[in-house]
Design an enzyme around this catalytic site. Structure first.
Site, PDB file in Angstrom:
ATOM      1  N   LYS A 183       0.631  -1.212  -0.107  1.00  0.00           N
ATOM      2  CA  LYS A 183      -0.233   0.043   0.200  1.00  0.00           C
ATOM      3  C   LYS A 183       0.792   1.160   0.274  1.00  0.00           C
ATOM      4  CE  LYS A 183      -1.748   2.720   2.022  1.00  0.00           C
ATOM      5  NZ  LYS A 183      -1.160   4.496   1.928  1.00  0.00           N
ATOM      6  N   GLU A 259      10.460   1.583  10.268  1.00  0.00           N
ATOM      7  CA  GLU A 259      10.586   2.379   9.565  1.00  0.00           C
ATOM      8  C   GLU A 259      10.421   3.835   9.705  1.00  0.00           C
ATOM      9  OE1 GLU A 259      14.193   1.719   8.943  1.00  0.00           O
ATOM     10  OE2 GLU A 259      14.509  -0.473   8.393  1.00  0.00           O
ATOM     11  N   CYS A 293      14.438  11.048   5.564  1.00  0.00           N
ATOM     12  CA  CYS A 293      14.532  10.237   6.840  1.00  0.00           C
ATOM     13  C   CYS A 293      16.108   9.932   8.165  1.00  0.00           C
ATOM     14  CB  CYS A 293      13.747   9.179   7.193  1.00  0.00           C
ATOM     15  SG  CYS A 293      14.062   7.855   7.148  1.00  0.00           S
ATOM     16  N   GLU A 392      11.223  16.940  13.885  1.00  0.00           N
ATOM     17  CA  GLU A 392      12.212  16.206  12.034  1.00  0.00           C
ATOM     18  C   GLU A 392      10.913  17.178  11.142  1.00  0.00           C
ATOM     19  OE1 GLU A 392      10.150  12.608  10.335  1.00  0.00           O
ATOM     20  OE2 GLU A 392      12.480  12.310   9.889  1.00  0.00           O
TER      21      GLU A 392
HETATM   22  P1  NAD Z   1       2.981   8.319   6.521  1.00  0.00           P
HETATM   23  O1  NAD Z   1       3.155   8.481   8.546  1.00  0.00           O
HETATM   24  O2  NAD Z   1       2.240  10.256   7.319  1.00  0.00           O
HETATM   25  O3  NAD Z   1       3.107   8.457   5.823  1.00  0.00           O
HETATM   26  C1  NAD Z   1       2.902   6.667   5.443  1.00  0.00           C
HETATM   27  C2  NAD Z   1       2.096   5.365   5.200  1.00  0.00           C
HETATM   28  O4  NAD Z   1       1.320   5.002   5.503  1.00  0.00           O
HETATM   29  C3  NAD Z   1       1.551   6.610   3.646  1.00  0.00           C
HETATM   30  O5  NAD Z   1       1.283   5.393   2.991  1.00  0.00           O
HETATM   31  C4  NAD Z   1       0.142   6.709   4.568  1.00  0.00           C
HETATM   32  O6  NAD Z   1      -0.728   6.094   3.637  1.00  0.00           O
HETATM   33  C5  NAD Z   1       0.130   5.472   6.282  1.00  0.00           C
HETATM   34  N1  NAD Z   1      -0.804   5.826   6.872  1.00  0.00           N
HETATM   35  C6  NAD Z   1      -1.401   6.654   7.051  1.00  0.00           C
HETATM   36  N2  NAD Z   1      -2.038   6.559   8.214  1.00  0.00           N
HETATM   37  C7  NAD Z   1      -2.013   5.117   8.353  1.00  0.00           C
HETATM   38  C8  NAD Z   1      -2.846   4.490   9.329  1.00  0.00           C
HETATM   39  N3  NAD Z   1      -3.282   4.673  10.668  1.00  0.00           N
HETATM   40  N4  NAD Z   1      -2.347   3.360   8.952  1.00  0.00           N
HETATM   41  C9  NAD Z   1      -1.810   2.794   8.453  1.00  0.00           C
HETATM   42  N5  NAD Z   1      -1.422   3.243   7.560  1.00  0.00           N
HETATM   43  C10 NAD Z   1      -1.173   4.491   7.477  1.00  0.00           C
HETATM   44  O7  NAD Z   1       4.348   9.621   6.995  1.00  0.00           O
HETATM   45  P2  NAD Z   1       4.074  10.184   5.024  1.00  0.00           P
HETATM   46  O8  NAD Z   1       4.404  12.117   5.061  1.00  0.00           O
HETATM   47  O9  NAD Z   1       4.095   9.049   3.579  1.00  0.00           O
HETATM   48  O10 NAD Z   1       6.737  10.244   5.062  1.00  0.00           O
HETATM   49  C11 NAD Z   1       6.984  10.886   5.733  1.00  0.00           C
HETATM   50  C12 NAD Z   1       8.120  10.408   6.769  1.00  0.00           C
HETATM   51  O11 NAD Z   1       7.901   9.060   6.398  1.00  0.00           O
HETATM   52  C13 NAD Z   1       9.125  11.051   8.052  1.00  0.00           C
HETATM   53  O12 NAD Z   1       8.998  10.655   9.190  1.00  0.00           O
HETATM   54  C14 NAD Z   1       9.662   9.839   6.975  1.00  0.00           C
HETATM   55  O13 NAD Z   1      11.327  10.248   8.134  1.00  0.00           O
HETATM   56  C15 NAD Z   1       9.634   8.714   7.497  1.00  0.00           C
HETATM   57  N6  NAD Z   1      10.319   8.198   6.486  1.00  0.00           N
HETATM   58  C16 NAD Z   1      11.454   6.946   7.042  1.00  0.00           C
HETATM   59  C17 NAD Z   1      12.472   6.388   6.690  1.00  0.00           C
HETATM   60  C18 NAD Z   1      13.254   5.036   7.356  1.00  0.00           C
HETATM   61  O14 NAD Z   1      12.948   4.103   6.581  1.00  0.00           O
HETATM   62  N7  NAD Z   1      13.207   4.994   8.865  1.00  0.00           N
HETATM   63  C19 NAD Z   1      12.316   6.322   5.557  1.00  0.00           C
HETATM   64  C20 NAD Z   1      11.304   7.344   4.757  1.00  0.00           C
HETATM   65  C21 NAD Z   1      10.781   7.743   5.166  1.00  0.00           C
END
Ligand code: NAD
Length: 488
Positions: A183, A259, A293, A392
């Site tokens: 997803k 992650e 990230c 962040e």
């Molecule tokens: P987000 O947490 O808003 O969304 C990530 C994913 O989760 C999306 O696909 C979203 O649709 C889904 N989602 C949202 N609410 C959900 C729920 N309640 N249950 C299940 N899925 C849900 O993050 P974002 O804004 O898409 O990405 C940015 C964030 O990702 C930053 O905080 C960044 O640090 C982190 N990130 C971490 C890594 C890592 O490897 N540590 C890598 C890339 C990004």
């Protein structure tokens, strides 16, 4: 076969490309604000079907036991995607706003090639280990330990490096023998959906083994955390969402792999090459507009060199302006959306309100009237306790903080809820080693060293996550362990 759909992309469920039962949603190019196309809008009904297909494929086929076949399918996928590379490059730049130069690395080509690494692991991994003979309770016994696929994996991914993160989940999960429902984030559905099209049309993956459900609705992905048919939920995204995933997964005690976010420290020691350290700090924080990230967003420099470092970083950032991602010379493209830009602007206001100084940048570039661009920005004059140093920001924004020696630098680096990455610059190997050992974080780069590669485990300490992605450790996240005893 052209990848770019004329109408909308489709979902991949049980081996078939199907429309979303929720219709479609628009995809916006963050550099131009134009609609570049539409994606299938999957609903909970579609997600239910995808989970069912993955469960059936896991339970009723030989997929999880046929290591050679899985390796073949993964190599097929790598090669088929390679045949579409230029089209995928254009689509990735348009959908993600990824600077073109990154698509020859982690934004496209790197992750596709990494599928070969996971295919090799499927074949070379020691699936069974002989522990030899023992006499538990006086009975002579031969013991083995076998590794088996963990089951159905729900993979939930963000928008910042969509190919890298999608393949870092589906590559090892499929190589391990799991079946998967992916997803992707609503902002970057095509990066995943077009891979689904290639899987359906150009590979031998059996129906149900890999399913891809794009959706505009976060709640559709949330089903993967709660559905009892899913064994592992593998999530990359923000720490706040990661916590929700973990709570939802607790009800069925599924394995959770997370992650999450970071606020990584970039430590400069007093014997470092300050010019090189400052240039690299500037380059790192503007890469993909700071939407990584693991990017180092807190720079810690010796107090006596604070003013000099500020001038050097400013000069570095001045040479790396936000620009058109299709230009091969651009390092800092747009941020993903208007919402994300407003969030970053909120942090820039907060920095001023907290008494910080914006040394350079601090707003939208004057030469751009379209696109979600933010100027590369340096904030000084704040302590590590300031919110912009703790939270962040996910934009091209660096906070520079003075330290009073190596121990103080380590303490400041660790004064964070996160522990994802980090960097140290210096010349004395013993002092560098002490910093590397002292910082509680999943990766460290020394003097510009880059750790990113398929065989290097990546992940976070503290609130940056649980588990490791990539490498053998990342592959083993998708395995169960079974001990088997036979009378000798
Ligand atoms: P987000 O947490 O808003 O969304 C990530 C994913 O989760 C999306 O696909 C979203 O649709 C889904 N989602 C949202 N609410 C959900 C729920 N309640 N249950 C299940 N899925 C849900 O993050 P974002 O804004 O898409 O990405 C940015 C964030 O990702 C930053 O905080 C960044 O640090 C982190 N990130 C971490 C890594 C890592 O490897 N540590 C890598 C890339 C990004």
């Amino acid at each position: 076969m052209a990848l770019r759909p004329e109408t909308s992309s489709e979902l991949l469920i049980d081996g078939k490309l199907v429309p979303g039962t929720g219709g479609t949603f628009a995809i916006i190019n963050p550099a131009t604000e134009e609609v570049i196309g539409h994606a299938a809008d999957g609903t909970t009904e579609d997600m239910e079907a995808a989970i069912g297909a993955a469960r059936t494929a896991f339970d009723t086929t030989t997929w999880s036991r046929d290591h050679a076949f899985r390796a073949k399918c993964l190599r097929q996928l790598r090669d088929a995607l390679g045949g579409h590379i230029e089209e995928l490059r254009q689509i990735t730049i348009a959908e993600v706003g990824a600077p073109a130069f990154l698509t020859s690395g982690p934004q496209l080509e790197g992750p596709i090639n990494d599928l070969g690494y996971f295919a090799d692991l499927a074949e070379s991994y020691e699936w069974e280990t002989d522990l030899g003979r023992a006499k538990p309770m006086g009975i002579k016994t031969n013991r083995t330990v076998q590794r088996e696929a963990a089951g159905v994996v729900g993979a939930i991914t963000p928008w910042n490096f969509p190919h890298q993160i999608n393949f870092a989940k589906i590559g090892p999960a499929l190589a391990a023998g799991c079946t998967v429902v992916l997803k992707p984030a609503p902002d970057t559905p095509w990066c995943a959906a077009l891979v689904g099209k290639v899987i359906a049309e150009e590979t031998d993956f059996p129906p149900g083994v890999i399913n891809i459900v794009t959706s505009s609705d976060h709640a559709v992905g949330a089903l993967l955390s709660s559905d009892p048919r899913v064994d592992v939920v593998s999530f990359t995204g923000s720490t706040a969402t990661g916590k929700k995933v973990m709570v939802a997964a607790a009800e069925t005690l599924k394995r959770v792999f997370l992650e999450l976010g970071g606020k990584s420290a970039y430590i400069v020691l007093d014997d470092a090459d300050l010019g090189a350290a400052c240039s690299m700090a500037a380059f790192s924080v503007v890469t993909h507009a700071g939407q990584g990230c693991a990017l180092t967003t807190r720079m810690l420099v010796p107090r006596e060199k604070y003013s000099e470092a500020i001038e050097l970083v400013k000069a570095g950032l001045a040479g790396l302006p936000a620009g058109d991602p299709t230009d091969p010379g651009t390092i800092c493209g747009p941020v993903i959306s208007a919402v994300q830009r407003e969030r970053i602007e909120g942090y820039l206001k907060l920095a001023r309100d907290e008494g910080g100084t914006i040394e350079i940048g601090g707003g939208r570039p004057a030469d751009k009237d379209k696109g979600y661009f933010i100027e590369p920005t340096l904030i000084s004059g704040l302590e590590n306790s300031a919110r912009v140093a703790q939270e962040e920001i996910f934009g091209p924004v660096l906070v520079i903080i003075p330290h009073d020696g190596d121990d103080d630098a380590i303490a400041i680096a660790n004064d964070s809820p996160y522990g994802l990455s980090g960097a140290v610059w210096g010349t004395d190997p013993d002092r560098i080693k002490k910093v590397v050992d002292g910082v509680r974080t999943g990766t460290m780069g020394i003097n510009g060293g880059i750790w990113y590669s398929a065989d290097v485990p990546f992940g976070g300490y503290k609130q940056s996550g649980i588990g490791r992605e990539m490498g053998v450790a990342g592959f083993e996240e998708y395995l169960e362990i079974k001990a088997v005893a036979t009378p000798a």
